[in-house]
Write an enzyme that holds these catalytic residues in place. Structure first.
Site, PDB file in Angstrom:
ATOM      1  CD  GLU A 109      -2.453  -1.202   2.826  1.00  0.00           C
ATOM      2  OE1 GLU A 109      -2.196  -0.556   3.662  1.00  0.00           O
ATOM      3  OE2 GLU A 109      -2.980  -2.332   3.230  1.00  0.00           O
ATOM      4  CE  LYS A 111       6.502   5.004   6.243  1.00  0.00           C
ATOM      5  NZ  LYS A 111       5.044   6.445   7.280  1.00  0.00           N
ATOM      6  CG  ASP A 113       4.167  12.508   4.978  1.00  0.00           C
ATOM      7  OD1 ASP A 113       3.623  12.413   5.855  1.00  0.00           O
ATOM      8  OD2 ASP A 113       5.444  13.502   4.663  1.00  0.00           O
ATOM      9  CE1 TYR A 218      -2.735   3.976   7.459  1.00  0.00           C
ATOM     10  CE2 TYR A 218      -2.976   1.941   8.798  1.00  0.00           C
ATOM     11  CZ  TYR A 218      -2.597   3.178   8.428  1.00  0.00           C
ATOM     12  OH  TYR A 218      -2.426   3.586   9.282  1.00  0.00           O
ATOM     13  CE  LYS A 306       9.960   6.739   6.649  1.00  0.00           C
ATOM     14  NZ  LYS A 306      10.569   7.512   7.539  1.00  0.00           N
ATOM     15  CB  CYS A 400       8.205  50.496   0.281  1.00  0.00           C
ATOM     16  SG  CYS A 400       7.919  50.057  -1.093  1.00  0.00           S
ATOM     17  CB  CYS A 403       7.325  54.352  -2.079  1.00  0.00           C
ATOM     18  SG  CYS A 403       6.526  53.536  -0.719  1.00  0.00           S
ATOM     19  CB  CYS A 418       4.787  48.876   1.054  1.00  0.00           C
ATOM     20  SG  CYS A 418       4.618  50.843   0.329  1.00  0.00           S
ATOM     21  CB  CYS A 423       3.942  52.170  -3.134  1.00  0.00           C
ATOM     22  SG  CYS A 423       5.281  51.451  -3.459  1.00  0.00           S
TER      23      CYS A 423
HETATM   24  S1  IVH Z   1       0.004   0.329   8.687  1.00  0.00           S
HETATM   25  C1  IVH Z   1       0.844  -1.215  12.829  1.00  0.00           C
HETATM   26  N1  IVH Z   1      -0.596   1.576   6.240  1.00  0.00           N
HETATM   27  O1  IVH Z   1       3.352   5.392   8.960  1.00  0.00           O
HETATM   28  C2  IVH Z   1       1.586  -0.091  12.204  1.00  0.00           C
HETATM   29  N2  IVH Z   1       0.831   3.470   8.397  1.00  0.00           N
HETATM   30  O2  IVH Z   1       5.098   4.435  11.636  1.00  0.00           O
HETATM   31  C3  IVH Z   1       0.343   0.018  11.559  1.00  0.00           C
HETATM   32  N3  IVH Z   1       1.143   4.949   7.910  1.00  0.00           N
HETATM   33  O3  IVH Z   1       2.164   6.420  11.275  1.00  0.00           O
HETATM   34  C4  IVH Z   1       0.287   1.070  10.433  1.00  0.00           C
HETATM   35  N4  IVH Z   1      -0.239   4.828   5.480  1.00  0.00           N
HETATM   36  O4  IVH Z   1      -0.236   5.789  10.576  1.00  0.00           O
HETATM   37  C5  IVH Z   1       0.060   1.502   7.561  1.00  0.00           C
HETATM   38  N5  IVH Z   1      -1.159   2.254   4.313  1.00  0.00           N
HETATM   39  C6  IVH Z   1      -0.225   2.193   5.551  1.00  0.00           C
HETATM   40  C7  IVH Z   1       0.405   3.539   5.547  1.00  0.00           C
HETATM   41  C8  IVH Z   1       0.628   3.615   7.241  1.00  0.00           C
HETATM   42  C9  IVH Z   1       0.825   5.886   6.325  1.00  0.00           C
HETATM   43  C10 IVH Z   1       1.704   5.680   8.853  1.00  0.00           C
HETATM   44  C11 IVH Z   1       0.682   4.851  10.654  1.00  0.00           C
HETATM   45  C12 IVH Z   1       2.120   5.160  10.527  1.00  0.00           C
HETATM   46  C13 IVH Z   1       3.330   5.156  10.029  1.00  0.00           C
HETATM   47  C14 IVH Z   1       4.170   4.136  10.253  1.00  0.00           C
END
Ligand code: IVH
Length: 662
Positions: A109, A111, A113, A218, A306, A400, A403, A418, A423
């Site tokens: 999946e 991740k 942010d 998720y 990551k 400014c 001017c 300003c 101006c």
């Molecule tokens: S699974 C038991 N799936 O990434 C941990 N985490 O340190 C279950 N995050 O703060 C996490 N997308 O909140 C999982 N598809 C995803 C995610 C995800 C973002 C975040 C999660 C956690 C950090 C991992």
């Protein structure tokens, strides 16, 4: 020596954690954070006698702040361990095999942010929503989460269910929010994650409601009964319950083709509307998961891959001060041009004086830059260790730059402005805005000609544009008969632009194209607007218009009660400018439907949509056979694909502008 390094790393990481989790501030890049964390883990493993009780390696996350009531999670919300290379993912796979999982298969999946949230349901009703906090205790942000459209308030499931997801702000909404904040002189969010966190931790749910937050779910943290026994099944179950589940995931049943899959994902990443910082590989079978169990911080059956940060190092050659049309002085960093994520960056906004101080940015510094929300170049940090001995902090000018007049900071704002309404710099910016494409759209009156006209005193304000004549224009350099005639025609045509564009063109603070269109649609005419203003001393009646809050109402009130501005409106009226809202039938897009996707080269999404709406067209929310035109910009993804399949007309921004202005 070792003890000292452990102490230093512990304190540094704790400081970064407090800033990140409790103040929504990011002091270091993820990469740097991870590096320090790994080093500390390594040292503590080798020299456990020096590990401190307050070591960040012993905690799941930051501490919950206590502005919101605290909520104890039914089960700890754990973290994930990280991999930084495909090699490490393969090692993870081997570990699983060694632990007894004969043929591990995974769901991969994105991740996201964003910000972890736990959503709790009882007999189908959403009863509590919380942040992760330290993993055991989070903050009760139920009311804010109720405003998030993708969080269902009712689900079919009976009994108790707690699920986990990631709250986020789409990239384009992040960009828009920061633009509004910059305009209002409020501190900017560093990235969409901080913006989402900041929005969900507002005590007033109305603020969260205004931001277009979403939550991808998720995971099931707890459920009473009848639950799926695979990750795939879980995601499908969650979707069937009405949760927003990220559809972009893949099933992995061998490590052999991991590299090409990741490469493909990296391409797809560029098209996503939300920020991601990695991929998560999750063992599919829950039965196998039990074989593996958990460490104190994370499950052993999932791992985050990551992404390496897209950062570049360059030199800040100079800091120039630019003047905006509302008088804001914005420091602009001039960089030694450097390639970054597909473009060459030579300028970066440095926002305001506080930002320069906080990040300790000085002329001549080596700076690390990245793209916030994958779009806007931003300085991540300066590198003071590479600094020349003679370097001095940047002194923000107290005059400014155009001017030479007084500058001031309004209460609660970080920006210097300003204050001289005459101006020449401000007037110039105002005129450029007035004639620009989304405003009065006077073609042929580009910035260079505006400057010439001002220099030769042929215009002093926007109303003077309508006094221009062939005699005045033809003698100008690069103008000639034909261009002058075309320009005069464009000026004449702009008189018909209507109230929405005019309101936007006037450059009233906080009144963007969308707000202007809403006001015009509700109020109908300039005359009516002025009557409301004159009769409502406090401007409250304005605040009843959709999306016109007190701040905008106040700004309109200030603008239109100023004598000079009223004179300007009178002058424009005398020149024959249309001061009524265009009725839909006057718009040339009546009955037509549009949808925008990808990043457009010049138009902001909201402005492009406003252009359609002010011309009587409609915006659809997705691609269907009812869609007439898909306007596709850079990084257009699945919508473009679907529209192509359905044979819908695809327009570039250029085609679109030509079409609507035909
Ligand atoms: S699974 C038991 N799936 O990434 C941990 N985490 O340190 C279950 N995050 O703060 C996490 N997308 O909140 C999982 N598809 C995803 C995610 C995800 C973002 C975040 C999660 C956690 C950090 C991992």
């Amino acid at each position: 020596m070792i003890k000292q390094e452990i102490n230093q790393l512990t304190e540094q990481l704790n400081r970064w954690n407090i800033a990140y989790y409790e103040e929504d501030r990011e002091l270091v890049s993820d990469a740097e954070y991870d590096k320090a964390m790994r080093r500390l883990e390594e040292l503590e493993r080798e020299y456990p006698q020096y590990a401190r009780n307050d070591s960040p390696t012993q905690r799941v996350g930051g501490k919950a702040v206590d502005r919101f009531p605290q909520v104890e999670h039914v089960r700890p919300l754990l973290s994930l361990s990280n991999a930084f290379s495909v090699e490490e993912l393969k090692e993870f796979h081997q570990r699983l095999i060694r632990a007894g999982v004969s043929h591990p298969t995974y769901v991969m999946e994105w991740k996201i942010d964003g910000l972890t949230v736990a959503l709790e349901y009882k007999n189908g009703k959403f009863i509590k929503g919380a942040t992760r906090g330290d993993g055991n205790v989070g903050e009760d942000i139920t009311e804010n989460l109720k405003t998030v459209k993708t969080v269902p308030l009712r689900i079919p499931y009976q009994g108790n269910l707690v699920c986990r997801g990631e709250a986020f702000l789409p990239k384009k909404d992040f960009v828009k929010l920061n633009e509004e904040r910059e305009e209002a002189g409020a501190p900017l969010f560093a990235n969409p994650r901080n913006a989402a966190a900041g929005s969900l931790r507002q005590l007033d749910p109305k603020i969260a409601a205004k931001r277009r937050l979403a939550v991808f779910v998720y995971d099931i943290v707890y459920g009473d009964n009848n639950l799926p026994d695979t990750q795939e099944g879980t995601l499908e179950f969650l979707k069937a319950q009405g949760f927003f589940v990220n559809a972009s995931r893949c099933f992995i049943d061998s490590m052999d083709n991991l590299e090409p899959i990741i490469a493909e994902k990296m391409e797809e990443r560029k098209t996503l509307s939300y920020d991601t910082d990695g991929l998560v590989l999750k063992l599919n079978s829950f039965q196998d998961r039990e074989l593996l169990g958990y460490t104190s911080k994370a499950p052993r059956f999932s791992i985050a891959y990551k992404f390496p940060p897209e950062e570049a190092e360059t030199t800040l050659e100079n800091i120039e001060i630019t003047l905006g049309r509302t008088g804001t002085l914005t420091p602009l960093g001039i960089l030694t041009p450097v390639p970054l994520a597909g473009s060459v960056i030579s300028k970066v906004s440095l926002h305001n004086e506080d930002y320069l101080k906080e990040k300790d940015i000085r002329i001549g510094d080596c700076v690390v830059i990245h793209k916030a929300g994958d779009v806007i170049p931003e300085v991540v940090r300066s590198l003071p260790e590479k600094r020349d001995k003679n370097s001095r902090p940047f002194v923000f000018p107290q005059k400014c730059p155009v001017c030479g007049g007084e500058v001031t900071q309004y209460q609660g704002e970080v920006a210097w402005r300003c204050v001289n309404e005459s101006c020449p710099g401000r007037i110039k910016e105002n005129i450029k805005h007035f004639v620009s494409k989304n405003a009065m759209d006077i073609e042929g009156l580009g910035p260079a000609i505006v400057e010439t006209l001002l220099e030769k005193s042929l215009i002093r304000d926007v109303a003077d544009i309508y006094n221009l004549s062939m005699e005045m224009l033809v003698p100008l350099e690069k103008m000639g008969e034909k261009s002058s005639k075309n320009l005069l025609d464009a000026i004449e045509k702009s008189k018909e632009a209507g109230l929405a564009r005019l309101l936007f063109a006037l450059g009233i603070r906080h009144v963007g194209a969308v707000t202007a269109a809403n006001i015009a649609a509700h109020i109908g005419s300039m005359e009516q607007l002025l009557t409301i203003i004159d009769e409502n001393e406090d401007g409250e009646a304005l605040a009843e218009i959709e999306e016109v809050g007190g701040k905008i109402a106040d700004s309109l009130y200030r603008y239109f009660t100023n004598r000079k501005n009223r004179d300007l409106i009178e002058k424009l009226k005398a020149h024959g400018l249309k001061m009524d809202a265009l009725t839909p039938t006057q718009g040339n897009l009546e009955g037509e439907t549009f949808l925008f996707t990808g990043t457009l080269p010049t138009l902001k999404r909201a402005d492009a949509e406003a252009l359609v709406k002010t011309r009587g067209g409609r915006i659809l929310s997705g691609v269907s056979k009812n869609l007439d035109y898909l306007v596709a910009g850079e990084k257009a993804g699945s919508k473009l694909e679907k529209a192509t399949k359905l044979g819908i007309k695809i327009l570039s921004e250029k085609d679109f502008l030509e079409y609507i202005n035909k």
